[in-house]
Design a protein around this motif. Sequence first.
Motif, PDB file in Angstrom:
ATOM      1  N   VAL A  83       0.869  -1.172   0.000  1.00  0.00           N
ATOM      2  CA  VAL A  83       0.000   0.000   0.000  1.00  0.00           C
ATOM      3  C   VAL A  83       0.910   1.228   0.000  1.00  0.00           C
ATOM      4  CG1 VAL A  83      -1.884   1.208   1.162  1.00  0.00           C
ATOM      5  CG2 VAL A  83      -1.683  -1.288   1.394  1.00  0.00           C
ATOM      6  N   PRO A  84       0.912   1.995  -1.101  1.00  0.00           N
ATOM      7  CA  PRO A  84       1.791   3.173  -1.175  1.00  0.00           C
ATOM      8  C   PRO A  84       1.346   4.278  -0.208  1.00  0.00           C
ATOM      9  CG  PRO A  84       0.696   2.748  -3.297  1.00  0.00           C
ATOM     10  CD  PRO A  84       0.168   1.760  -2.322  1.00  0.00           C
ATOM     11  N   TRP A  85       2.311   5.075   0.250  1.00  0.00           N
ATOM     12  CA  TRP A  85       2.012   6.181   1.164  1.00  0.00           C
ATOM     13  C   TRP A  85       0.958   7.115   0.583  1.00  0.00           C
ATOM     14  CZ3 TRP A  85       3.131   5.038   5.774  1.00  0.00           C
ATOM     15  CH2 TRP A  85       4.334   4.461   6.141  1.00  0.00           C
ATOM     16  N   ALA A  86       0.956   7.294  -0.734  1.00  0.00           N
ATOM     17  CA  ALA A  86      -0.004   8.206  -1.369  1.00  0.00           C
ATOM     18  C   ALA A  86      -1.452   7.766  -1.156  1.00  0.00           C
ATOM     19  CB  ALA A  86       0.294   8.315  -2.863  1.00  0.00           C
ATOM     20  N   GLU A  87      -1.673   6.479  -0.833  1.00  0.00           N
ATOM     21  CA  GLU A  87      -3.024   5.964  -0.612  1.00  0.00           C
ATOM     22  C   GLU A  87      -3.428   5.976   0.863  1.00  0.00           C
ATOM     23  OE1 GLU A  87      -3.665   2.161  -2.446  1.00  0.00           O
ATOM     24  OE2 GLU A  87      -2.864   2.836  -4.369  1.00  0.00           O
ATOM     25  N   ILE A  88      -2.544   6.478   1.724  1.00  0.00           N
ATOM     26  CA  ILE A  88      -2.790   6.410   3.170  1.00  0.00           C
ATOM     27  C   ILE A  88      -2.761   7.814   3.767  1.00  0.00           C
ATOM     28  CG2 ILE A  88      -1.961   5.501   5.376  1.00  0.00           C
ATOM     29  CD1 ILE A  88      -0.444   3.359   3.768  1.00  0.00           C
ATOM     30  N   THR A  89      -3.792   8.172   4.525  1.00  0.00           N
ATOM     31  CA  THR A  89      -3.758   9.434   5.273  1.00  0.00           C
ATOM     32  C   THR A  89      -3.509   9.180   6.753  1.00  0.00           C
ATOM     33  OG1 THR A  89      -6.150   9.451   5.630  1.00  0.00           O
ATOM     34  CG2 THR A  89      -5.322  10.589   3.668  1.00  0.00           C
ATOM     35  N   GLY A  90      -3.591   7.948   7.170  1.00  0.00           N
ATOM     36  CA  GLY A  90      -3.363   7.561   8.563  1.00  0.00           C
ATOM     37  C   GLY A  90      -3.762   6.120   8.760  1.00  0.00           C
ATOM     38  N   GLY A  91      -3.850   5.728  10.007  1.00  0.00           N
ATOM     39  CA  GLY A  91      -4.232   4.357  10.303  1.00  0.00           C
ATOM     40  C   GLY A  91      -4.453   4.166  11.788  1.00  0.00           C
ATOM     41  N   ARG A  92      -4.890   2.982  12.136  1.00  0.00           N
ATOM     42  CA  ARG A  92      -5.129   2.613  13.535  1.00  0.00           C
ATOM     43  C   ARG A  92      -4.728   1.160  13.737  1.00  0.00           C
ATOM     44  NH1 ARG A  92      -6.727   6.486  17.043  1.00  0.00           N
ATOM     45  NH2 ARG A  92      -8.132   7.967  16.143  1.00  0.00           N
ATOM     46  N   ILE A  93      -4.267   0.872  14.927  1.00  0.00           N
ATOM     47  CA  ILE A  93      -4.031  -0.514  15.312  1.00  0.00           C
ATOM     48  C   ILE A  93      -5.375  -1.104  15.698  1.00  0.00           C
ATOM     49  CG2 ILE A  93      -2.994  -2.008  17.058  1.00  0.00           C
ATOM     50  CD1 ILE A  93      -0.662   0.018  17.186  1.00  0.00           C
TER      51      ILE A  93
END
Length: 178
Positions: free
Chosen positions: A141-151
């Motif tokens: 998953v490229p960084w450009a497709e991610i604005t954040g995340g959660r465990i």
Amino acid sequence: MSASSGHPAADGVRSLAEPLAAEAGLVVENVTVTPAGKRRVLRITVDLPETELGGVPMESVAQVSQAISQELDSSNVMGGTPYVLEVSSPGADRPLTERRHWLRARRRLVRTIAAPGATPRTGRLTEVTEAGIVLDEEHEVPWAEITGGRIELEFGHPDDFADLEADEDDEDEDEEEN
């Protein structure tokens, strides 16, 4: 860069706290100053550096809290208004917003917050690269497709099962010897 509240004292507190946190093997994640009646609440969140996995040892939080308190008492960073100091770690539900957060979450089940036009993903975080993250050892998953995340909180994390299996193997060997 980690966040600080818009309060003028927050940057001064961060400058004072960062070397003290480093001495305890921690990094300053966030500094906020919030009005609370006639006083203020100074919250400092500390975390482990990106290379370390696991939770922040409470002994380290206590050590850095005491050191910061002593330094604040002998400085004028917070001015004359009374304040309450709270030093804590981010906790399991912390947002994954920086690359170092993702590095610390390796081997954990994570959910991405997708950038516009991208699809959110959930999987076991197996690698963090310059290009992005790898879930379940195969989904890049490229960084450009991610604005954040959660465990994603898990009861009975796979690492816990590995410890249990090792204990059971030891017990089996003990029984065979008798």
